[in-house]
Design an enzyme around this catalytic site. Structure first.
Site, mmCIF file in Angstrom:
data_model
loop_
_atom_site.group_PDB
_atom_site.id
_atom_site.type_symbol
_atom_site.label_atom_id
_atom_site.label_comp_id
_atom_site.label_asym_id
_atom_site.label_seq_id
_atom_site.Cartn_x
_atom_site.Cartn_y
_atom_site.Cartn_z
ATOM 1 N N PHE A 11 44.838 -27.471 10.514
ATOM 2 C CA PHE A 11 43.799 -26.862 10.600
ATOM 3 C C PHE A 11 44.069 -25.233 10.657
ATOM 4 C CE2 PHE A 11 45.532 -26.383 15.122
ATOM 5 C CZ PHE A 11 45.293 -25.001 15.382
ATOM 6 N N LYS A 12 45.309 -25.204 10.704
ATOM 7 C CA LYS A 12 45.585 -23.331 10.419
ATOM 8 C C LYS A 12 45.691 -23.015 8.874
ATOM 9 C CE LYS A 12 48.704 -23.746 14.339
ATOM 10 N NZ LYS A 12 49.976 -23.679 14.832
ATOM 11 N N ASP A 13 45.428 -24.213 8.087
ATOM 12 C CA ASP A 13 45.236 -23.669 6.415
ATOM 13 C C ASP A 13 44.083 -22.887 6.480
ATOM 14 O OD1 ASP A 13 47.346 -25.062 5.390
ATOM 15 O OD2 ASP A 13 46.231 -26.915 5.474
ATOM 16 N N THR A 21 52.275 -23.626 11.768
ATOM 17 C CA THR A 21 51.861 -22.214 11.492
ATOM 18 C C THR A 21 52.648 -21.758 10.233
ATOM 19 O OG1 THR A 21 51.155 -21.698 13.737
ATOM 20 C CG2 THR A 21 51.717 -19.854 11.937
#
Length: 191
Positions: free
Chosen positions: A29-31, A62
């Protein structure tokens, strides 16, 4: 440019949908936050006489997302600190195979040791004089804000789909896996 991928909203039944946040280049989701952040930082740094150096501590996701997002982005250099033997082999391959403006450093210790090194760098006057420093961890609001976009988008899409089916519903409940405080914070910002 920031989002050549989508966050798919998949309906499981009449009351349950799943927001798929794994369609980015590193399946995290950090993309979403990292890619937007890299482009915004590059844009605002475009007329600077010195490169901006990003320091990141990671326990896996991350570092991979930041490495991918910032790779070959003009005006930015990234150093990723990760704990030796404490991330998955896939994550280590993802974050340690970049070249150019991305460097990954394996640190003896834990994620907390990596984070302490990053925080110490920000308080080191001589280092800050030599390098323009910033972070891409969730302590940086420019990573959290774009993560709120998918909460807003999915909530509006779900409400529109329900309305089209004649099932108007003004309550959307989001469930976030534990250990994702930055993701949860982004959801609260969206709310």
């Amino acid at each position: 440019d920031a989002y050549p991928f989508d966050a798919g909203l998949v309906r499981l039944d009449d009351e349950t949908s799943v927001l798929e946040l794994f369609h980015g280049p590193t399946c995290a989701f950090k993309d979403f936050g990292a890619r937007f952040m890299a482009r915004v930082m590059s844009y605002f740094n475009r007329n600077a006489d010195r490169r901006l150096h990003i320091l990141v501590a990671t326990s896996g996701d991350t570092g991979s997302a930041v490495g991918s997002a910032f790779y070959q982005v003009p005006g930015l250099d990234v150093t990723i600190l990760y704990p030796a033997g404490k991330i998955s082999p896939l994550q280590e391959k993802q974050l340690s195979t970049f070249d150019g403006n991305i460097r990954a450093l394996k640190i003896s210790g834990t994620f907390d040791d990596c984070q302490k090194l990053v925080k110490t760098a920000f308080t080191d006057d001589s280092l800050r004089a030599a390098l323009r420093l910033s972070s891409a961890n969730s302590i940086n609001i420019s990573r959290l804000l774009p993560q709120s976009f998918y909460y807003i988008h999915s909530s509006l899409a779900l409400r529109a789909a329900l309305a089209a089916e004649g099932k108007a519903n003004d309550v959307v409940i989001m469930v976030v896996p534990s250990g994702n405080f930055g993701n949860l914070t982004s959801g609260l910002i969206a709310r």
